[in-house]
Design a protein around this motif. Structure first.
Motif, PDB file in Angstrom:
ATOM      1  N   ALA A  79       0.835  -1.199   0.000  1.00 43.41           N
ATOM      2  CA  ALA A  79       0.000   0.000   0.000  1.00 43.41           C
ATOM      3  C   ALA A  79       0.870   1.249   0.000  1.00 43.41           C
ATOM      4  O   ALA A  79       0.634   2.200  -0.759  1.00 43.41           O
ATOM      5  N   GLU A  80       1.907   1.234   0.833  1.00 45.95           N
ATOM      6  CA  GLU A  80       2.783   2.397   0.956  1.00 45.95           C
ATOM      7  C   GLU A  80       3.500   2.684  -0.372  1.00 45.95           C
ATOM      8  O   GLU A  80       3.521   3.809  -0.856  1.00 45.95           O
ATOM      9  N   LEU A 104       2.744   1.655  -3.459  1.00 47.76           N
ATOM     10  CA  LEU A 104       1.854   2.050  -4.561  1.00 47.76           C
ATOM     11  C   LEU A 104       1.439   3.500  -4.421  1.00 47.76           C
ATOM     12  O   LEU A 104       1.384   4.243  -5.402  1.00 47.76           O
ATOM     13  N   SER A 105       1.170   3.929  -3.180  1.00 47.63           N
ATOM     14  CA  SER A 105       0.736   5.321  -3.021  1.00 47.63           C
ATOM     15  C   SER A 105       1.927   6.273  -3.189  1.00 47.63           C
ATOM     16  O   SER A 105       1.753   7.394  -3.647  1.00 47.63           O
ATOM     17  N   SER A 106       3.125   5.819  -2.863  1.00 45.47           N
ATOM     18  CA  SER A 106       4.309   6.661  -3.055  1.00 45.47           C
ATOM     19  C   SER A 106       4.502   7.032  -4.514  1.00 45.47           C
ATOM     20  O   SER A 106       4.997   8.102  -4.829  1.00 45.47           O
ATOM     21  N   GLY A 122       1.941   6.979  -6.621  1.00 46.70           N
ATOM     22  CA  GLY A 122       0.662   7.501  -7.075  1.00 46.70           C
ATOM     23  C   GLY A 122      -0.166   6.558  -7.930  1.00 46.70           C
ATOM     24  O   GLY A 122      -0.925   6.995  -8.789  1.00 46.70           O
ATOM     25  N   GLU A 127      -2.013   3.878  -6.402  1.00 49.55           N
ATOM     26  CA  GLU A 127      -2.780   2.994  -5.510  1.00 49.55           C
ATOM     27  C   GLU A 127      -4.146   2.646  -6.092  1.00 49.55           C
ATOM     28  O   GLU A 127      -4.720   1.619  -5.771  1.00 49.55           O
ATOM     29  N   ALA A 128      -4.645   3.486  -7.001  1.00 45.85           N
ATOM     30  CA  ALA A 128      -5.979   3.233  -7.552  1.00 45.85           C
ATOM     31  C   ALA A 128      -6.004   2.028  -8.491  1.00 45.85           C
ATOM     32  O   ALA A 128      -7.063   1.457  -8.744  1.00 45.85           O
ATOM     33  N   ALA A 141      -4.227  -0.818  -8.092  1.00 47.26           N
ATOM     34  CA  ALA A 141      -3.570  -1.940  -7.430  1.00 47.26           C
ATOM     35  C   ALA A 141      -4.058  -3.292  -7.931  1.00 47.26           C
ATOM     36  O   ALA A 141      -3.279  -4.235  -8.059  1.00 47.26           O
TER      37      ALA A 141
END
Lengths: 240, 275, 234
Positions: free
Chosen positions: A117-118, A120-122, A124, A126-127, A129
């Protein structure tokens, strides 16, 4: 996010190394030292041997002559990661690609989920996944490859022309991520033939020409006064 | 989902593999000839036996020669074939315990309606074969190690013809079972020697019909033997003997006599005779 | 009515009436061929994948042997398995001759080379693509093989289906080792041989029609699955 026990795969020391593939000497008499917490850029024209040097440093290519050591040991350390010019993505979802790499590094369960999660969001993404990795756009694929490397929290990250097949916008996004990973304390070694990229990101520059190291200097120095003839020509090439 | 699929598949495999060893019914393996199976006799005979004894009979239907070979390797419990000479040899080698005559039927010469050798309606097989040879009319031979083929060779000899020396392109050696040989003859409008049972139960007749029958040299005796348990310890001696005893008993003999196609009997029981 | 149209009508009638004898024969056919496909998968998938990712002396010779073995003559395989399983043979004491197990063994021998050779091809193509990345991750030989088998699973499903199709359509080997015993080792192909022998060509062809329909349906299903997977997973 540097490891608490300190870097143990560093410095990477290459001494008197040749790499011969078939009957071509790709690298000749390389002496090089990559130290911790620096962003080193390997520059040079196509065919100079940049990719082979990167693979030599990563331990994917064995020296034909000479030696490579990581933190004084001849064994290639585990805590390295590499991002390829054309990202190699498994036929699974984006998140599953990260999970696979983490499992190989011995990270499983909740810790793996947290890191996925970390990471993927780093970068950008995460949407996406749960989207299959191989149907993503080129830019998304390369960001996913970076996220995968990020999740592994490597001591050293190698990048082989990661922006070469991307459009300018996607390329700038990737540069931003590389910058962020470097800011965490990860040592970065990256090849490129785009001087502008090196100017924006590099701490150190290695100029490679016809399989030999022409110079290895701090980026600031290099862009002001290249020490080698090859470096000077390369810089002038940019001005043309 | 994959896991469940794999588990189900594994269960199916185990079930299949257990099939052979399943203790549903005691069973025996009988090596027999294609004629007993393809004539439809076994599908009638075996359920009757199974119903009375609870023993299921697994029939491997091949040529007489191959059936005897299966017995020689100990791969069956009983052989039920029709070649007296070969059966006696099997006994002499010690592979069989005792030979029991069970029944007979007869061979018939089958030929096309066009009848190029002009043998239709005859009752002398030797005369007919000489005519077929003289006319060089197409003739299909089993040319395998079957009882029918052995009988055919004996009949050529009876006719005074050295078939090995005189055979030409008209004499077609197929190396196949009775049914395939009949299919071949049907396709080529050829003469062929068949046992009556297989012929009567054969559907793909085309232009073929019986042209010669009734000669006593066309007599076809079936015998049954238990494979020697002293030589082959895996033989189910008691169950096999039970099957043989039933075949030659009045009950078994009656079932054989009752089997008819279009009112015509296919086999004539003759247990207890010296045939 | 000619034989061919007659047999189509017969095939439809048998299917429509759910003829219990036909159902039993079809079920045994499927069980035997599915079992041998699973056995050959257990051997052929790891073997093919191992060859794909390994470099050793004699590798290309081994691949040549494997490719040649894809065309093993069924009758020869049947004969060899017969001699092995016969009471007089080395495995005679297990009493497997003339059982479905013997048929599974013969079919497994026949289709394992097919599964292994095609798996080698599929996995090697993926290996060329993944090799550097997996090395980069420090993935060992065993884990790499696992990753490759999983990532090529849709193609491998088609590989297994080819094996299944060959097994289900084969008759030369299983009629020798199974003996075509009614209710025990009689499967679709051996039943077809028997009905042909009896000259009942319409029935034989009707059985053949059902067999072809089953294999066709399976292949269509697999192709659909593969198309879906390609769309879904790239």
């Amino acid at each position: 996010m540097a490891d608490a026990t300190g870097p143990d795969g560093l410095p990477i020391v290459v001494s008197g190394t040749d790499v011969v593939a078939g009957d071509t000497r790709v690298l000749a008499a390389i002496d090089l030292r990559i130290v911790a917490h620096r962003r080193t850029f390997i520059l040079g024209p196509n065919g100079a041997g940049k990719s082979t040097l990167l693979r030599l440093l990563h331990g994917l290519v064995a020296p034909t002559r000479g030696s490579v050591t990581w933190g004084g040991r001849a064994m290639r350390p585990v805590r390295q990661a590499m991002v390829f010019q054309r990202p190699v993505l498994l036929r699974r979802s984006a998140a599953a690609n990260l999970r696979h790499a983490l499992a190989l590094a011995g990270v499983r369960g909740k810790e793996a989920t947290r890191r996925i999660a970390e990471a993927l969001s780093s970068v950008g993404i995460e949407a996406i996944a749960d989207r299959p990795a191989r149907v993503l756009s080129g830019g998304e694929q390369q960001r996913l490859a970076l996220a995968r490397a990020w999740a592994l929290a490597p001591e050293v990250l190698f990048l082989d022309e990661p922006t070469a097949s991307l459009d300018p916008t996607a390329a700038r996004a990737v540069e931003g991520i590389v910058h962020d990973i470097g800011a965490r304390g990860t040592t970065i070694v990256m090849t490129t033939h785009q001087l502008a990229q090196a100017r924006r990101l590099a701490d150190d520059v290695v100029v490679l020409s016809a399989g030999r190291v022409a110079e290895h200097t701090q980026a600031v120095e290099f862009f002001r006064h290249p020490a080698s003839e090859e470096g000077r020509q390369f810089l002038e090439g940019e001005r043309l | 989902m994959i896991g469940r699929l794999a588990r189900n598949a594994l269960a199916l495999v185990l079930a299949t593999l257990a099939f052979g060893a399943m203790a549903e019914n005691p069973s025996i393996v009988v090596a027999s000839t294609t004629s007993t199976q393809q004539s439809g006799l076994f599908p009638k005979l075996l359920p009757a036996f199974e119903k009375e004894t609870g023993i299921s009979v697994r029939v491997v239907a091949v040529g007489t020669g191959q059936a005897l070979d299966i017995g020689r390797r100990g791969d069956c419990d009983v052989v039920f074939v029709h070649d007296r000479v070969a059966e006696l040899a099997f006994l002499a080698e010690g592979h069989g315990v005792k030979r029991y005559p069970v029944m007979y039927n007869d061979f018939v010469l089958i030929g096309p309606k066009s009848d190029p050798a002009r043998v239709a309606g005859g009752t002398d097989i030797a005369v007919a074969l000489r005519a077929v040879n003289a006319a060089r009319a197409p003739f299909v031979s089993r040319a395998d190690k079957s009882g029918t083929y052995e009988a055919e060779l004996r009949l050529w000899k009876e006719a005074g013809i050295d078939i090995a020396a005189t055979k030409g392109p008209w004499y077609r050696e197929t190396g196949s079972g009775m049914g395939p040989a009949l299919n071949t003859a049907s396709a080529m409008d050829a003469y062929v020697l068949s046992d009556r049972g297989t012929w009567l139960n054969f559907h793909n007749r085309g232009n073929l019909g019986v042209v010669v029958q009734g000669d006593k040299r066309l007599f076809n005796q079936y015998g049954v033997m238990l494979v020697n348990p002293d030589k082959h310890p895996s033989v189910k001696k008691d169950l096999g003997q039970k099957f043989i005893d039933w075949l030659v008993s009045p009950r078994g003999q009656a079932v054989i006599a009752e089997y008819r196609i279009d009112g015509e009997p296919l086999f004539f029981p003759n247990a207890g005779t010296d045939s | 009515m000619n034989t061919i149209s007659e047999s189509f009508v017969l095939a439809l009638t048998m299917v429509a009436n759910v003829d219990p004898q036909i159902v039993a024969v079809v079920a045994l056919s499927m069980a035997v061929s599915l079992s041998s496909t699973l056995c050959s998968a257990a051997i052929g998938l790891p073997l093919g994948a191992a060859i794909a990712v390994s470099r050793f002396r004699g590798r290309s010779a081994l691949i040549a042997v494997l490719n040649a073995a894809m065309g093993l003559p069924p009758v020869v395989v049947g004969l060899v398995v017969y001699l092995l399983l016969s009471r007089a043979g080395p495995l005679g004491r297990f009493g497997l001759l003339f059982t479905p197990t013997a048929m599974v063994i013969a079919q497994t021998v026949l289709i394992t080379p097919i599964v292994a050779a095609l798996t080698r091809q599929v996995v090697e193509d993926a290996w060329v693509e993944y090799r550097e990345y997996l090395h980069s991750l420090g993935s060992g030989w065993f884990r790499s093989t696992q990753t490759l088998l999983w990532d090529t699973r849709w193609s491998l499903a088609t590989v297994l289906l080819s094996g299944f199709g060959r097994a289900a359509a084969e008759v030369g080997a299983i009629i020798i080792v199974g003996g075509n015993i009614d209710g025990v080792t009689r499967v679709m192909t051996t039943a077809i041989v028997l009905e042909t022998s009896k000259g009942d060509l319409p029935l034989a062809l009707a059985l053949g029609t059902i067999l072809i329909a089953i294999v066709l349906a399976l292949n269509l299903g697999a192709q659909g699955l593969r198309n879906w997977a390609k769309l879904r997973h790239g």
